[in-house]
Design a protein around this motif. Sequence first.
Motif, PDB file in Angstrom:
ATOM      1  N   LEU A 182       1.008  -1.211  -0.024  1.00  0.00           N
ATOM      2  CA  LEU A 182       0.150   0.034  -0.120  1.00  0.00           C
ATOM      3  C   LEU A 182       0.907   1.169   0.074  1.00  0.00           C
ATOM      4  O   LEU A 182       0.446   2.291  -0.563  1.00  0.00           O
ATOM      5  CB  LEU A 182      -0.832  -0.206   1.294  1.00  0.00           C
ATOM      6  N   ASP A 183       2.070   1.063   0.446  1.00  0.00           N
ATOM      7  CA  ASP A 183       3.100   2.229   0.481  1.00  0.00           C
ATOM      8  C   ASP A 183       4.486   1.482   0.170  1.00  0.00           C
ATOM      9  O   ASP A 183       4.639   0.400  -0.026  1.00  0.00           O
ATOM     10  CB  ASP A 183       2.879   2.552   1.967  1.00  0.00           C
ATOM     11  N   ARG A 225       1.621   1.962  -9.357  1.00  0.00           N
ATOM     12  CA  ARG A 225       0.603   1.891  -8.610  1.00  0.00           C
ATOM     13  C   ARG A 225      -0.297   0.827  -9.170  1.00  0.00           C
ATOM     14  O   ARG A 225      -0.657   0.052  -8.110  1.00  0.00           O
ATOM     15  CB  ARG A 225      -0.063   3.313  -8.720  1.00  0.00           C
ATOM     16  N   ASN A 226      -0.403   0.777 -10.367  1.00  0.00           N
ATOM     17  CA  ASN A 226      -1.263  -0.194 -10.819  1.00  0.00           C
ATOM     18  C   ASN A 226      -0.644  -1.635 -10.529  1.00  0.00           C
ATOM     19  O   ASN A 226      -1.352  -2.792 -10.323  1.00  0.00           O
ATOM     20  CB  ASN A 226      -1.687  -0.112 -12.424  1.00  0.00           C
ATOM     21  N   ALA A 233      -1.312  -2.650  -7.114  1.00  0.00           N
ATOM     22  CA  ALA A 233      -2.709  -3.150  -6.983  1.00  0.00           C
ATOM     23  C   ALA A 233      -2.761  -4.611  -7.489  1.00  0.00           C
ATOM     24  O   ALA A 233      -3.466  -5.293  -6.982  1.00  0.00           O
ATOM     25  CB  ALA A 233      -3.623  -2.198  -7.785  1.00  0.00           C
ATOM     26  N   LEU A 234      -2.106  -4.783  -8.582  1.00  0.00           N
ATOM     27  CA  LEU A 234      -2.262  -6.220  -9.395  1.00  0.00           C
ATOM     28  C   LEU A 234      -1.223  -6.994  -8.438  1.00  0.00           C
ATOM     29  O   LEU A 234      -1.907  -8.400  -7.882  1.00  0.00           O
ATOM     30  CB  LEU A 234      -1.835  -6.414 -10.765  1.00  0.00           C
ATOM     31  N   ARG A 289      -1.405  -7.038  -5.054  1.00  0.00           N
ATOM     32  CA  ARG A 289      -2.214  -7.238  -3.683  1.00  0.00           C
ATOM     33  C   ARG A 289      -3.224  -8.386  -4.190  1.00  0.00           C
ATOM     34  O   ARG A 289      -3.691  -9.096  -3.502  1.00  0.00           O
ATOM     35  CB  ARG A 289      -2.899  -5.852  -3.534  1.00  0.00           C
ATOM     36  N   ARG A 290      -3.874  -7.973  -5.673  1.00  0.00           N
ATOM     37  CA  ARG A 290      -5.191  -8.643  -5.682  1.00  0.00           C
ATOM     38  C   ARG A 290      -4.766 -10.122  -5.823  1.00  0.00           C
ATOM     39  O   ARG A 290      -5.371 -11.045  -5.486  1.00  0.00           O
ATOM     40  CB  ARG A 290      -5.378  -7.921  -7.371  1.00  0.00           C
ATOM     41  N   TYR A 327     -12.985  -8.798  -8.690  1.00  0.00           N
ATOM     42  CA  TYR A 327     -11.579  -8.102  -9.470  1.00  0.00           C
ATOM     43  C   TYR A 327     -10.929  -9.158 -10.006  1.00  0.00           C
ATOM     44  O   TYR A 327     -10.233  -8.704 -10.964  1.00  0.00           O
ATOM     45  CB  TYR A 327     -10.905  -7.200  -8.297  1.00  0.00           C
ATOM     46  N   ASN A 340     -18.159  -6.271 -15.043  1.00  0.00           N
ATOM     47  CA  ASN A 340     -17.916  -6.125 -13.754  1.00  0.00           C
ATOM     48  C   ASN A 340     -18.331  -4.907 -12.862  1.00  0.00           C
ATOM     49  O   ASN A 340     -18.941  -4.810 -12.168  1.00  0.00           O
ATOM     50  CB  ASN A 340     -16.530  -6.461 -13.383  1.00  0.00           C
ATOM     51  N   ALA A 394      -7.387  -1.765  -1.438  1.00  0.00           N
ATOM     52  CA  ALA A 394      -6.485  -2.448  -0.970  1.00  0.00           C
ATOM     53  C   ALA A 394      -6.557  -4.083  -1.448  1.00  0.00           C
ATOM     54  O   ALA A 394      -5.574  -4.753  -1.328  1.00  0.00           O
ATOM     55  CB  ALA A 394      -6.883  -2.568   0.667  1.00  0.00           C
ATOM     56  N   ILE A 395      -7.739  -4.296  -1.596  1.00  0.00           N
ATOM     57  CA  ILE A 395      -8.222  -5.844  -2.015  1.00  0.00           C
ATOM     58  C   ILE A 395      -7.507  -5.816  -3.658  1.00  0.00           C
ATOM     59  O   ILE A 395      -7.371  -7.059  -3.917  1.00  0.00           O
ATOM     60  CB  ILE A 395      -9.675  -6.023  -2.288  1.00  0.00           C
ATOM     61  N   GLY A 396      -7.091  -4.831  -4.223  1.00  0.00           N
ATOM     62  CA  GLY A 396      -6.531  -4.923  -5.417  1.00  0.00           C
ATOM     63  C   GLY A 396      -7.216  -4.360  -6.584  1.00  0.00           C
ATOM     64  O   GLY A 396      -6.870  -4.616  -7.666  1.00  0.00           O
ATOM     65  N   LEU A 421      -8.220  -1.886  -9.378  1.00  0.00           N
ATOM     66  CA  LEU A 421      -7.144  -0.875 -10.161  1.00  0.00           C
ATOM     67  C   LEU A 421      -7.804   0.312 -10.100  1.00  0.00           C
ATOM     68  O   LEU A 421      -9.057   0.493  -9.841  1.00  0.00           O
ATOM     69  CB  LEU A 421      -6.771  -1.374 -11.552  1.00  0.00           C
ATOM     70  N   GLU A 443     -10.459   0.735 -12.740  1.00  0.00           N
ATOM     71  CA  GLU A 443     -11.782  -0.055 -12.254  1.00  0.00           C
ATOM     72  C   GLU A 443     -12.639   0.552 -11.170  1.00  0.00           C
ATOM     73  O   GLU A 443     -13.776   0.749 -11.282  1.00  0.00           O
ATOM     74  CB  GLU A 443     -11.410  -1.460 -11.446  1.00  0.00           C
ATOM     75  N   PRO A 486      -4.900   4.581  -0.677  1.00  0.00           N
ATOM     76  CA  PRO A 486      -5.672   3.477   0.088  1.00  0.00           C
ATOM     77  C   PRO A 486      -5.417   3.490   1.584  1.00  0.00           C
ATOM     78  O   PRO A 486      -6.424   3.330   2.355  1.00  0.00           O
ATOM     79  CB  PRO A 486      -5.212   2.411  -0.447  1.00  0.00           C
ATOM     80  N   ILE A 487      -4.222   3.879   2.010  1.00  0.00           N
ATOM     81  CA  ILE A 487      -4.045   3.980   3.446  1.00  0.00           C
ATOM     82  C   ILE A 487      -4.953   5.046   4.086  1.00  0.00           C
ATOM     83  O   ILE A 487      -5.671   4.804   5.056  1.00  0.00           O
ATOM     84  CB  ILE A 487      -2.505   4.154   3.561  1.00  0.00           C
TER      85      ILE A 487
END
Lengths: 239, 401
Positions: free
Chosen positions: A65-66, A85-86, A89-90, A92-93, A121, B4, B314-316, B318, B321, B394-395
Motif C-alpha cells: 500500500l506504501d 501504482r497499478n 494493485a495487481l 495485492r489482488r 476483481y 464487472n 487494498a483488495i487490489g 485498479l 476499475e 488506500p491507506i
Amino acid sequence: MNAHSATGTSPLISLRNVTKVYGQGQAAMHALRGIDIDIAPGDFVAMMGPSGSGKSTCMNILGCLDTPTAGSYRFEGVEVGALSRNQRALLRRNFIGFVFQGFNLLARTSALENVELPLIYRGIPLIRRHTRACEALAAVGLSGWESHSSSELSGGQQQRVAIARALVTEPAVLLADEPTGNLDTARSLEIMELLKRCNGEQGITIVMVTHEAEMAAFARRVVHFLDGRVAGEQPGGTG
Amino acid sequence: MLWNALLLALREIRRNLMRSTLTMLGIVIGVASVVVMVNLGSGATAQVSAQIASLGSNLLMVRTGQRLGFGQRSEAKDFHIGDVEAVASEVGGIAAVAPAASQAMTAIYGNRNWSTTITGSDNNFFPVGNWTLAKGREFSSGELRAGASVCILGDSVRKELFGSQQALNEKLRINKLSCQVIGLLAAKGQSAGGRNQDDLVMIPLRAFWRRVAGNQDVQMMYVSARAGVSTAKVQRDIELLLRERRHIAENEDDDFNVHDMKEVAEALTGTTRVLTTLLGAVAAVSLLVGGIGIMNIMLVSVTERTREIGIRLAIGALEREVLLQFLVEAVVLSSFGGLLGILLAIATTYVLATLLGMPVLLDPGTMLLAFLFSAAVGVIFGFFPARKAARQDPIEALRYE
C-alpha cells in the motif's frame, strides 16, 4: 511458485535496510530507520511494539500500500519499490490478503457479497465465485450466515468474514493488522485459533501486528519494534 | 471489466435505493420537460399547418388598400368585377378566382338572431377556400345570374340559429332580405389567427350587390394557384395586371395588396418552431441542473464511501476499475432516469395534448436524443467524482472515519 511450502529456502518477503520518512527537512518524521526482515513461505510472524514504533508503517509497506523511502523490499524476488501504482494493485489482488482491526466490511452488503468482492476483481465467473465464497465462509465456521449483512453479525463473526474474504483468493501471504484489537478475549482467542489453523493446515504465510503478547504467542516468530528499528526477535508459542 | 463495473454499480445503486431514486429525479424531470415541450411544440406546429391548409391550398388573397400598421389599411377604391375576370383570364397558372364582398350584419330566424358576416361570392369560393358542403347544394348558375335570395350557412351560424333543428330549405332574414337556405358548409374550425371561420353566410354576389351593398364593388379576390405553380410568380403577375388596370403610375405604390397564404403559413409555423426550440432550451437547462445534481450526489457519495474505496483499493482494485465503477453508477442512474423521464413525458404529452385539443405527436428522434443526452450527462458529471474516488490513497481511505 511454492508460496505455501514452509520448507522453501528463498524468502517470500525480504526487507533490506528499509527506511520510511514522512515529510521533509525539519519536519521529517522517520517512521522506519532501517529494517531487515526475511519471512519464509509458511511462516507466522507477529510484529509487536508500542505505538509509533513503525510496525504499522512496516505493515503498509509489506502490503504494497506504501513504498519505502529507501532500501529494498523484495516480494517473491520482485523489487516492489520499482512497481507502479497499478502493478502494486495487481500484486495485492493476486498475492496478498488483508485483515484489518476495524474489519472493514462493506456496509449493507451480505457476508457472501463481501467475500465475493476480491473474486470479482480477479474476474472469476459467477458460479465459481459463488461456490468459492461459500466454501471460504464455511472454512471460517460461518455456514448459514451468507445472506446476513455486516450489521447483523457480531464483531467476531465480522472478523471471520474478513478473514474469509482475505483467504478466498488463496493469497501467498495474509497480512493482519491488529485483527483482535476490537474483540474481547474469548473472541480474540477464537480468531487466533482460526489463523493458526490456516497457517498450520493450509500453510498460509501470516504476518500480524498486535499489541497483546497473549495473541503474539500464537505465532512462530515474534518481532519487536522500537523507534523504527527491529529491537529483537524471539520464537513464538508455536515456533 | 465493463461487465464487472456494471455489476458493482448495480449493487451499489440497490444498496442506496433512496439516494439513487432522489438523484435520478432531477434527470427524470429534466428529460421529461424537454420531451414534453418538444412534443407539444411539434403538435402545435402540426396544428397550425393543418389550420393553414384548411384555408385553401396555394391561396392568394387580393385586397384593396395597403396595410398601414396594426389593423389599419389605407383607403382605396374597391375592385370591379372586370378586375376579377381579367385576373382569371390573363394571369397564367391560376386554378380559380373567387370575388368576395362582405359586410357584418345580423341574421334572424324565428326569435333568434346572430351577428355574422354576409359574404357575396360565387361557386369558386368553395374550392378556393377549401370549403366542402355538408348538406344541400351550391348556387345554381341561374341563381348566380339573377342574384336569387338563397344562402349557404357556415356551421356556427347554423348552430346558433337552428340548433338541432333542420335548417335546409328554411328561410332566414338578413336585414330586409329574406333568403332560403340551400346548403350547409362543413365545419372548418378556428383559423390560425384564432378567428372562427365557420361564422359566415354566403349569398350570390349579385344578390349582395343589389340587396345589401347597393353598389357593384368587389372588396376581395381569393385566387388559388394551380398545383406546382410558383405562387410568387402568380402574385407578381396579379400585381402587374392590377397596377395597369388601376392606372397606378410608375412612381406610385400599390393601392392594393396580394397576400400569399403560403408565406403566412411559413411565418406562423416558423414562429411556433422558434417557440418550441426556446421552450426546449429552457427545459434543457433543467436537464443540466439534473446533471449537476448527479455530480453533487456522486461527490457526497465518494466522500461517504471513502472507506469502501479504501477496501476496494487494498483488495487490489485498479484505479481505472474504481473509476469505471463510479462512472457506470452515474451513467446507469442518469440513463435510467432518462428512460423514466421519457415514459413520464409520453404520459404527460397525452394528457396535455388531449386537454389542449392538440394532436398527440411523439417525436422518436427527440426522445432518442434526450435519452442519449441524459446518458452523456452521466458521463460528464460522473467523471469528476469518479476520478476523485479512483485517485484516493488506500491507506488514507482506510483510516477515514
